[in-house]
Design a protein around this motif. Structure first.
Motif, mmCIF file in Angstrom:
data_model
loop_
_atom_site.group_PDB
_atom_site.id
_atom_site.type_symbol
_atom_site.label_atom_id
_atom_site.label_comp_id
_atom_site.label_asym_id
_atom_site.label_seq_id
_atom_site.Cartn_x
_atom_site.Cartn_y
_atom_site.Cartn_z
ATOM 1 N N GLN A 1 -1.394 2.688 3.815
ATOM 2 C CA GLN A 1 -2.658 2.245 4.389
ATOM 3 C C GLN A 1 -3.345 1.312 3.404
ATOM 4 O O GLN A 1 -3.367 1.568 2.201
ATOM 5 N N VAL A 2 -3.875 0.206 3.895
ATOM 6 C CA VAL A 2 -4.568 -0.773 3.074
ATOM 7 C C VAL A 2 -5.919 -1.075 3.712
ATOM 8 O O VAL A 2 -5.996 -1.344 4.910
ATOM 9 N N ALA A 23 -10.758 -7.837 -1.679
ATOM 10 C CA ALA A 23 -10.354 -6.690 -2.489
ATOM 11 C C ALA A 23 -9.653 -5.673 -1.604
ATOM 12 O O ALA A 23 -10.159 -5.297 -0.540
ATOM 13 N N ALA A 24 -8.486 -5.236 -2.054
ATOM 14 C CA ALA A 24 -7.688 -4.300 -1.273
ATOM 15 C C ALA A 24 -7.621 -2.951 -1.959
ATOM 16 O O ALA A 24 -7.533 -2.872 -3.189
ATOM 17 N N SER A 25 -7.659 -1.912 -1.162
ATOM 18 C CA SER A 25 -7.449 -0.573 -1.685
ATOM 19 C C SER A 25 -6.101 -0.084 -1.198
ATOM 20 O O SER A 25 -5.606 -0.523 -0.159
ATOM 21 N N GLY A 26 -5.474 0.799 -1.948
ATOM 22 C CA GLY A 26 -4.168 1.291 -1.564
ATOM 23 C C GLY A 26 -3.090 0.769 -2.491
ATOM 24 O O GLY A 26 -3.098 -0.391 -2.887
ATOM 25 N N ARG A 27 -2.151 1.610 -2.828
ATOM 26 C CA ARG A 27 -1.126 1.251 -3.796
ATOM 27 C C ARG A 27 -0.070 0.317 -3.237
ATOM 28 O O ARG A 27 0.727 -0.212 -3.979
ATOM 29 N N ALA A 28 -0.091 0.090 -1.907
ATOM 30 C CA ALA A 28 0.947 -0.733 -1.299
ATOM 31 C C ALA A 28 0.591 -2.206 -1.256
ATOM 32 O O ALA A 28 1.334 -2.998 -0.706
ATOM 33 N N PHE A 29 -0.542 -2.572 -1.867
ATOM 34 C CA PHE A 29 -1.022 -3.957 -1.764
ATOM 35 C C PHE A 29 0.058 -4.963 -2.150
ATOM 36 O O PHE A 29 0.288 -5.945 -1.444
ATOM 37 N N ASP A 73 -3.864 -11.717 -7.220
ATOM 38 C CA ASP A 73 -3.713 -11.027 -8.494
ATOM 39 C C ASP A 73 -3.351 -9.585 -8.150
ATOM 40 O O ASP A 73 -4.244 -8.787 -7.811
ATOM 41 N N ASN A 74 -2.094 -9.256 -8.220
ATOM 42 C CA ASN A 74 -1.655 -7.912 -7.820
ATOM 43 C C ASN A 74 -2.171 -6.834 -8.766
ATOM 44 O O ASN A 74 -2.329 -5.681 -8.363
ATOM 45 N N ALA A 75 -2.444 -7.193 -10.001
ATOM 46 C CA ALA A 75 -2.990 -6.213 -10.946
ATOM 47 C C ALA A 75 -4.408 -5.815 -10.556
ATOM 48 O O ALA A 75 -4.856 -4.707 -10.861
ATOM 49 N N LYS A 76 -5.104 -6.719 -9.877
ATOM 50 C CA LYS A 76 -6.477 -6.458 -9.440
ATOM 51 C C LYS A 76 -6.564 -6.146 -7.949
ATOM 52 O O LYS A 76 -7.664 -5.978 -7.425
ATOM 53 N N ASN A 77 -5.426 -6.121 -7.286
ATOM 54 C CA ASN A 77 -5.420 -5.887 -5.832
ATOM 55 C C ASN A 77 -6.365 -6.834 -5.102
ATOM 56 O O ASN A 77 -7.130 -6.422 -4.217
ATOM 57 N N THR A 78 -6.287 -8.099 -5.457
ATOM 58 C CA THR A 78 -7.221 -9.071 -4.900
ATOM 59 C C THR A 78 -6.488 -10.348 -4.510
ATOM 60 O O THR A 78 -5.592 -10.801 -5.220
#
Length: 121
Positions: A1-2, A23-29, A73-78
């Motif tokens: 879920q994102v 900004a995304a939440s969830g580890r699958a970003f 930026d995958n480290a920032k989920n953004t």
């Protein structure tokens, strides 16, 4: 879920710039391609830009090519959309989305609530 939350919209004059953030939440970003779509009043939602999960490839609508840049930026989920040389016809609600790399909205599974961009002439 994102879950996706856009920010950075506003009112600018023609020729100016804006940078949208999502900004995304969830580890699958980092597993999803990310895209930006927009919808102007009385018009259908249209593709703006998309980026692969790694950020290694980007694709744009002809109407924004050379003026807009999508990045992530995958480290920032953004994910970002840098918009330069804005025109009145860019006025719309801009939506961030996550899913399969595509120019088609139905290929994306998750959507933000949208952020308004208004460009005055």
């Amino acid at each position: 879920q994102v879950q996706l939350v856009e920010s950075g919209g506003g009112l600018v004059q023609s020729g100016e710039s804006l940078r949208l953030s999502c900004a995304a939440s969830g580890r699958a970003f980092s597993k999803f391609a990310m895209g930006w779509f927009r919808q102007a009043p009385g018009k259908e939602r249209e593709f703006v830009a998309t980026i692969t999960w790694s950020g290694g490839a980007t694709y744009y609508a002809d109407s924004v090519k050379g003026r807009f840049t999508i990045s992530r930026d995958n480290a920032k989920n953004t994910v970002y959309l840098q918009m330069n040389s804005l025109k009145p016809e860019d006025t719309a609600v801009y939506y961030c989305t996550a899913g399969v790399l595509s120019r088609t909205s139905t290929d994306y599974h998750y959507w933000g609530q949208g952020t308004q961009v208004t460009v005055s002439s």
